[in-house]
Design a protein around this motif. Structure first.
Motif, PDB file in Angstrom:
ATOM      1  N   ILE A  44       0.830  -1.210   0.000  1.00 41.21           N
ATOM      2  CA  ILE A  44       0.000   0.000   0.000  1.00 41.21           C
ATOM      3  C   ILE A  44       0.859   1.253   0.000  1.00 41.21           C
ATOM      4  CG2 ILE A  44      -1.655   1.321   1.373  1.00 41.21           C
ATOM      5  CD1 ILE A  44      -2.820  -1.403   2.272  1.00 41.21           C
ATOM      6  N   VAL A  45       1.906   1.275   0.818  1.00 45.90           N
ATOM      7  CA  VAL A  45       2.789   2.449   0.870  1.00 45.90           C
ATOM      8  C   VAL A  45       3.477   2.659  -0.478  1.00 45.90           C
ATOM      9  CG1 VAL A  45       4.902   3.359   1.898  1.00 45.90           C
ATOM     10  CG2 VAL A  45       3.141   2.337   3.356  1.00 45.90           C
ATOM     11  N   THR A  46       3.905   1.577  -1.115  1.00 45.59           N
ATOM     12  CA  THR A  46       4.548   1.707  -2.425  1.00 45.59           C
ATOM     13  C   THR A  46       3.568   2.243  -3.459  1.00 45.59           C
ATOM     14  OG1 THR A  46       6.002  -0.142  -1.880  1.00 45.59           O
ATOM     15  CG2 THR A  46       5.833   0.466  -4.201  1.00 45.59           C
ATOM     16  N   TYR A  47       2.343   1.739  -3.426  1.00 44.37           N
ATOM     17  CA  TYR A  47       1.341   2.215  -4.386  1.00 44.37           C
ATOM     18  C   TYR A  47       1.041   3.698  -4.154  1.00 44.37           C
ATOM     19  CZ  TYR A  47      -3.066   2.711  -6.904  1.00 44.37           C
ATOM     20  OH  TYR A  47      -4.052   3.141  -7.744  1.00 44.37           O
ATOM     21  N   ALA A  48       0.890   4.100  -2.886  1.00 42.84           N
ATOM     22  CA  ALA A  48       0.615   5.508  -2.589  1.00 42.84           C
ATOM     23  C   ALA A  48       1.781   6.392  -3.023  1.00 42.84           C
ATOM     24  CB  ALA A  48       0.345   5.671  -1.098  1.00 42.84           C
ATOM     25  N   THR A  49       2.994   5.915  -2.809  1.00 42.84           N
ATOM     26  CA  THR A  49       4.175   6.682  -3.232  1.00 42.84           C
ATOM     27  C   THR A  49       4.217   6.812  -4.746  1.00 42.84           C
ATOM     28  OG1 THR A  49       5.363   5.815  -1.313  1.00 42.84           O
ATOM     29  CG2 THR A  49       6.677   6.829  -3.057  1.00 42.84           C
ATOM     30  N   TRP A  50       3.877   5.745  -5.447  1.00 40.40           N
ATOM     31  CA  TRP A  50       3.856   5.795  -6.908  1.00 40.40           C
ATOM     32  C   TRP A  50       2.817   6.784  -7.413  1.00 40.40           C
ATOM     33  CZ3 TRP A  50      -0.073   4.151 -10.333  1.00 40.40           C
ATOM     34  CH2 TRP A  50       0.292   4.123 -11.682  1.00 40.40           C
ATOM     35  N   ARG A  51       1.634   6.783  -6.803  1.00 37.55           N
ATOM     36  CA  ARG A  51       0.603   7.746  -7.208  1.00 37.55           C
ATOM     37  C   ARG A  51       1.075   9.173  -6.979  1.00 37.55           C
ATOM     38  NH1 ARG A  51      -4.793   6.168  -7.700  1.00 37.55           N
ATOM     39  NH2 ARG A  51      -5.053   8.400  -8.164  1.00 37.55           N
ATOM     40  N   HIS A  52       1.735   9.390  -5.863  1.00 34.97           N
ATOM     41  CA  HIS A  52       2.220  10.738  -5.536  1.00 34.97           C
ATOM     42  C   HIS A  52       3.302  11.180  -6.524  1.00 34.97           C
ATOM     43  CE1 HIS A  52       3.659  14.136  -3.171  1.00 34.97           C
ATOM     44  NE2 HIS A  52       4.883  13.637  -3.276  1.00 34.97           N
ATOM     45  N   THR A  53       4.277  10.300  -6.797  1.00 34.89           N
ATOM     46  CA  THR A  53       5.374  10.687  -7.695  1.00 34.89           C
ATOM     47  C   THR A  53       4.891  10.830  -9.132  1.00 34.89           C
ATOM     48  OG1 THR A  53       5.958   8.340  -7.894  1.00 34.89           O
ATOM     49  CG2 THR A  53       7.148   9.631  -6.256  1.00 34.89           C
ATOM     50  N   TYR A 107      20.322   3.981 -18.274  1.00 41.00           N
ATOM     51  CA  TYR A 107      19.006   4.588 -18.334  1.00 41.00           C
ATOM     52  C   TYR A 107      19.025   5.934 -17.625  1.00 41.00           C
ATOM     53  CZ  TYR A 107      18.252   3.357 -13.432  1.00 41.00           C
ATOM     54  OH  TYR A 107      18.355   3.258 -12.074  1.00 41.00           O
ATOM     55  N   ALA A 108      18.059   6.763 -17.983  1.00 39.95           N
ATOM     56  CA  ALA A 108      17.887   8.043 -17.320  1.00 39.95           C
ATOM     57  C   ALA A 108      17.036   7.838 -16.077  1.00 39.95           C
ATOM     58  CB  ALA A 108      17.194   9.021 -18.258  1.00 39.95           C
ATOM     59  N   PRO A 109      17.427   8.380 -14.918  1.00 39.80           N
ATOM     60  CA  PRO A 109      16.658   8.184 -13.707  1.00 39.80           C
ATOM     61  C   PRO A 109      15.214   8.647 -13.874  1.00 39.80           C
ATOM     62  CG  PRO A 109      18.785   9.171 -13.226  1.00 39.80           C
ATOM     63  CD  PRO A 109      18.633   9.188 -14.713  1.00 39.80           C
ATOM     64  N   ASP A 110      14.293   7.837 -13.396  1.00 44.16           N
ATOM     65  CA  ASP A 110      12.874   8.117 -13.520  1.00 44.16           C
ATOM     66  C   ASP A 110      12.378   8.761 -12.229  1.00 44.16           C
ATOM     67  OD1 ASP A 110      10.224   8.207 -13.961  1.00 44.16           O
ATOM     68  OD2 ASP A 110       9.916   6.054 -14.187  1.00 44.16           O
ATOM     69  N   PRO A 111      11.999  10.024 -12.239  1.00 39.27           N
ATOM     70  CA  PRO A 111      11.560  10.683 -11.007  1.00 39.27           C
ATOM     71  C   PRO A 111      10.253  10.116 -10.467  1.00 39.27           C
ATOM     72  CG  PRO A 111      11.201  12.109 -12.905  1.00 39.27           C
ATOM     73  CD  PRO A 111      11.991  10.933 -13.403  1.00 39.27           C
ATOM     74  N   SER A 112       9.501   9.351 -11.259  1.00 37.47           N
ATOM     75  CA  SER A 112       8.260   8.762 -10.764  1.00 37.47           C
ATOM     76  C   SER A 112       8.485   7.395 -10.136  1.00 37.47           C
ATOM     77  CB  SER A 112       7.246   8.639 -11.904  1.00 37.47           C
ATOM     78  OG  SER A 112       7.673   7.676 -12.843  1.00 37.47           O
ATOM     79  N   ASP A 113       9.712   6.944 -10.049  1.00 34.55           N
ATOM     80  CA  ASP A 113      10.024   5.655  -9.444  1.00 34.55           C
ATOM     81  C   ASP A 113       9.806   5.735  -7.934  1.00 34.55           C
ATOM     82  OD1 ASP A 113      11.060   3.287  -8.536  1.00 34.55           O
ATOM     83  OD2 ASP A 113      13.050   3.565  -9.391  1.00 34.55           O
ATOM     84  N   PRO A 114       8.868   4.941  -7.371  1.00 41.56           N
ATOM     85  CA  PRO A 114       8.630   5.024  -5.925  1.00 41.56           C
ATOM     86  C   PRO A 114       9.811   4.526  -5.109  1.00 41.56           C
ATOM     87  CG  PRO A 114       7.396   3.210  -6.881  1.00 41.56           C
ATOM     88  CD  PRO A 114       7.963   3.994  -8.024  1.00 41.56           C
ATOM     89  N   GLY A 115      10.623   3.633  -5.669  1.00 40.94           N
ATOM     90  CA  GLY A 115      11.770   3.137  -4.931  1.00 40.94           C
ATOM     91  C   GLY A 115      12.750   4.229  -4.570  1.00 40.94           C
ATOM     92  N   ARG A 116      12.867   5.228  -5.457  1.00 38.43           N
ATOM     93  CA  ARG A 116      13.792   6.332  -5.201  1.00 38.43           C
ATOM     94  C   ARG A 116      13.366   7.123  -3.960  1.00 38.43           C
ATOM     95  NH1 ARG A 116      17.552   8.234  -8.426  1.00 38.43           N
ATOM     96  NH2 ARG A 116      16.801   6.857 -10.068  1.00 38.43           N
ATOM     97  N   LEU A 117      12.063   7.349  -3.826  1.00 39.14           N
ATOM     98  CA  LEU A 117      11.569   8.108  -2.675  1.00 39.14           C
ATOM     99  C   LEU A 117      11.560   7.266  -1.412  1.00 39.14           C
ATOM    100  CD1 LEU A 117      10.363  10.771  -1.693  1.00 39.14           C
ATOM    101  CD2 LEU A 117       8.097   9.917  -2.335  1.00 39.14           C
ATOM    102  N   LEU A 118      11.210   5.998  -1.522  1.00 33.01           N
ATOM    103  CA  LEU A 118      11.131   5.133  -0.348  1.00 33.01           C
ATOM    104  C   LEU A 118      12.505   4.890   0.273  1.00 33.01           C
ATOM    105  CD1 LEU A 118       8.557   2.467  -1.602  1.00 33.01           C
ATOM    106  CD2 LEU A 118       8.180   4.190   0.166  1.00 33.01           C
ATOM    107  N   LEU A 119      13.517   4.730  -0.568  1.00 32.57           N
ATOM    108  CA  LEU A 119      14.849   4.435  -0.045  1.00 32.57           C
ATOM    109  C   LEU A 119      15.636   5.683   0.328  1.00 32.57           C
ATOM    110  CD1 LEU A 119      15.972   1.527  -2.407  1.00 32.57           C
ATOM    111  CD2 LEU A 119      15.350   1.370   0.000  1.00 32.57           C
ATOM    112  N   GLY A 120      15.309   6.809  -0.300  1.00 27.70           N
ATOM    113  CA  GLY A 120      16.014   8.047   0.024  1.00 27.70           C
ATOM    114  C   GLY A 120      17.500   7.935  -0.242  1.00 27.70           C
ATOM    115  N   PRO A 121      18.346   8.278   0.733  1.00 33.52           N
ATOM    116  CA  PRO A 121      19.802   8.231   0.506  1.00 33.52           C
ATOM    117  C   PRO A 121      20.345   6.820   0.297  1.00 33.52           C
ATOM    118  CG  PRO A 121      19.298   8.709   2.814  1.00 33.52           C
ATOM    119  CD  PRO A 121      18.004   8.808   2.075  1.00 33.52           C
TER     120      PRO A 121
END
Length: 664
Positions: free
Chosen positions: A512-521, A561-575
């Motif tokens: 659920i958190v991943t899906y919500a993050t994906w919708r947000h990004t 590849y070019a980094p995808d700003p809508s990738d939820p993994g990027r936001l979930l993992l942060g640094p």
């Protein structure tokens, strides 16, 4: 026909098919596909017959001595108990599916004959490991799988990625095999035999004098073969091979061999509390680290590779809490849904005619393009995330339930510390597994990437296999936990309420958190335009390099590849995202700790050889040569010169004699 004879034929038929395929691949290409598929299907039928006859009852145990050794005998032995019989069925099912699938996936590949023959040999070697009752014979299958993986991963040897990946897989696994071989010899010395039954008898009688040392040596080989920390780094790079090979290696061969070996000799490991604790720590680090890495990968095959490493961590975790039933139960269910995941990913790649679509950031408009892959991969991802009632839920909960029993003191076969380690790591991994499974599904099928050219409908041999594997991915767990205890020492595999609620709860939270993050990004990010991709005619891993338009685009594996700003993994993992995407830089660490010192040592040896040893050798030859040259100058061939030298010498001698006489 006796059960023993049938069991002998199970690994023999794929071996004969491989031999015939190698011999006839060039001279009679029309026989290649039948020789790949039919022996494997026959082996599947025989393995199923052996399993039906065995039915979890008395083990089939037969042996004959190969040759006198003068010390510990080596015997051609069969030992087929319940979990060996079921593991053989898994191996042959997946191998048959891979062979049928490959007839469509690699139909235009000129190297298909060698590929099919090596897959058959790979299957035969794994079946030898499963059925063998003698550890030296098991070692033969163990090593044959290693060389088969080298050739199969390097199938596209024209590319540097495939060459490097095959060499890395071979060297890393051999690094573990050296202590593994030493451990086998030490174990046989203590037990007086390589036979599994006699070794287990010696363990029960307390005849193993150094169980901790032996177990730790054996675990090194297990870590290499089953891609466990710290020898797991070869498996993600092995994605450079054809996708059907990935399905075979990850689902039913090679990586399953290490888990199977520990399950076979589990009483030996139970004799050492230290070894069980080390196994638990190895499993925990492997589970959590690989799940974090999977959440950061862009290549769909690398996501699945790290997923395999993590699921193998669950299996070794079950063994660390002394329950081989739960470990092999998860091995069986994982084999079904992981083979399905890889083969469905292959359908996606094949649909685009290029491996570049393995990069999820480039995927788009695929749900309607590949409906078979969409629906079956959805089933497999739900099984991977352990969502009830899919098979992965029951097998994963069996592992967590056993760990809970150790923590609560219901069993004394494993240390409580191992139970806590496996339970906590398993719950964290369940959260992360659901997260990266959801992310994969969203990016692969709900992404808005550029639409690739449609290369037509996929061959029936590819799509039909997906639906065959979807059946056990969906239905295996629901009845298996009731039936399998009769095959696995009678240990209860029923999910417990506490771990079921916790495991399912954290999995739902992760999804659920991943899906919500994906919708947000997705709502707030503009996608980065990506360049076109040129497809290689042979169309698989290692033959295509994707273009990265952005100058800052990183490259992981063979995909840029070019980094995808809508990738939820990027936001979930942060640094943590960048180090996780690079596998926490373990390859760089190993390069600094091992590769560079070895190269430096080699350079020093080369310098000493060239500048010291060769200088000495050259000097030893130069001195006589110069003395000879000096003597040669005196040989002028002039008689007068010789007479003059003789007279001069005579005068010198005379003067010397006079001086001596005068002095006297």
């Amino acid at each position: 026909m006796t059960t023993t004879t049938l069991a002998v034929l199970v690994p023999l038929l794929p071996f004969l098919g491989a031999l015939a395929g190698l011999l006839l691949g060039r001279t009679a290409p029309g026989f290649v596909r039948p020789l790949a598929v039919l022996p494997t299907l026959a082996s599947l039928a025989l393995a199923a017959t052996v399993a039906w006859r065995q039915s979890g009852g008395q083990a089939v145990d037969a042996a004959t001595e190969l040759t006198p050794t003068g010390s510990v005998p080596v015997e051609l032995a069969l030992y087929v108990d319940g979990f060996a019989a079921l593991t053989a069925v898994l191996v042959t099912v997946v191998a048959a599916c891979v062979q049928i699938y490959s007839t469509g996936y690699l139909r235009d590949d000129p190297r298909y004959p060698s590929h099919a023959a090596l897959v058959s040999l790979f299957t035969s070697a794994m079946l030898l490991v499963v059925y063998s009752g003698d550890l030296m014979v098991l070692l033969v299958g163990w090593e044959v799988m290693g060389i088969c993986s080298y050739f199969l991963v390097g199938h596209y040897w024209e590319t540097p990625e495939a060459r490097a990946a095959s060499l890395k897989a071979f060297l890393v696994t051999k690094l573990g095999d050296v202590p593994f071989l030493i451990g086998l010899f030490a174990l046989a010395t203590d037990a007086g035999s390589f036979r599994v039954t006699r070794i287990l008898g010696a363990v029960a009688d307390g005849g193993i004098e150094h169980p901790t040392l032996i177990c730790l040596l054996l675990l090194a080989g297990v870590a290499g073969k089953s891609a466990q920390f710290p020898l797991h780094t070869w498996l993600p790079d092995a994605m450079a091979g054809p996708t059907p090979v990935s399905a075979l290696i990850h689902a039913a061969t090679m990586v399953a061999a290490g888990v199977y070996f520990v399950a076979r000799l589990l009483p030996l490991f139970e004799a050492s509390q230290a070894a069980m604790t080390v196994l638990a720590v190895m499993a925990a680090v492997t589970m959590t680290g690989s799940a974090l890495a999977a959440l950061a990968q862009d290549d769909i095959k690398r996501v699945l590779a790290y997923s395999t490493i993590g699921q193998l961590g669950y299996m070794t975790g079950a063994l660390a809490v002394a329950d081989r039933g739960a470990a092999v139960f998860h091995l069986l269910s994982h084999g079904a849904f992981k083979a399905l995941l890889f083969l469905a990913a292959g359908v996606i790649i094949h649909a685009a005619g290029t491996n570049s679509l393995a990069a999820m950031s480039r995927m788009g408009h695929l749900r309607d393009r590949v409906p078979d892959a969409y629906w079956t991969m959805t089933v497999a991802l739900l099984a991977l995330a352990a969502i009830p009632p899919f098979s992965g839920f029951f097998s994963k909960e069996a592992v967590l339930g056993v760990a809970e029993h150790v923590v609560t003191g219901h069993t004394e076969h494993a240390p409580a510390a191992a139970g806590w380690i496996v339970l906590l790591a398993g719950l964290v991994t369940a959260l992360l597994t659901a997260a990266y499974a959801t992310r994969l599904w969203l990016l692969a099928f709900r992404g808005e990437g550029p639409e690739a050219p449609d290369h037509g409908r996929q061959p029936l041999t590819m799509t039909a296999v997906l639906w065959v594997l979807a059946v056990p991915s969906l239905a295996l767990g629901g009845f298996a936990f009731r039936v399998l205890p009769d095959w696995f020492d009678g240990h209860d595999l029923t999910p417990t309420l506490t771990t079921s609620v916790l495991g399912t709860g954290v999995a739902l939270v992760g999804g659920i958190v991943t899906y919500a993050t994906w919708r947000h990004t997705t709502a707030h990010a503009a996608r980065v335009p990506l360049g076109a991709v040129a497809a290689h005619p042979e169309g698989d891993a290692g033959l295509v390099e994707a273009e990265a338009i952005a100058s800052h685009a990183p490259a992981y594996g063979d995909i840029a590849y070019a980094p995808d700003p809508s990738d939820p993994g990027r936001l979930l993992l942060g640094p943590l995202h960048r180090p996780a995407a690079a596998g926490f830089h373990l390859d760089a660490v190993y390069t600094a700790l091992f590769v560079r010192p070895v190269r430096a040592g080699a350079s020093l040896v080369r310098f000493l050889d060239r500048e010291v040893v060769e200088t000495y050798v050259r000097g030893a030859g130069a001195l006589p040569r110069r003395l000879g040259a000096a003597v040669r100058r005196a040989q002028t061939g002039n008689v007068q010169t010789y007479v003059s030298a003789l007279l001069a010498g005579t005068v010198v001698l005379a003067v010397a004699a006079v001086l001596v006489a005068t002095g006297a």
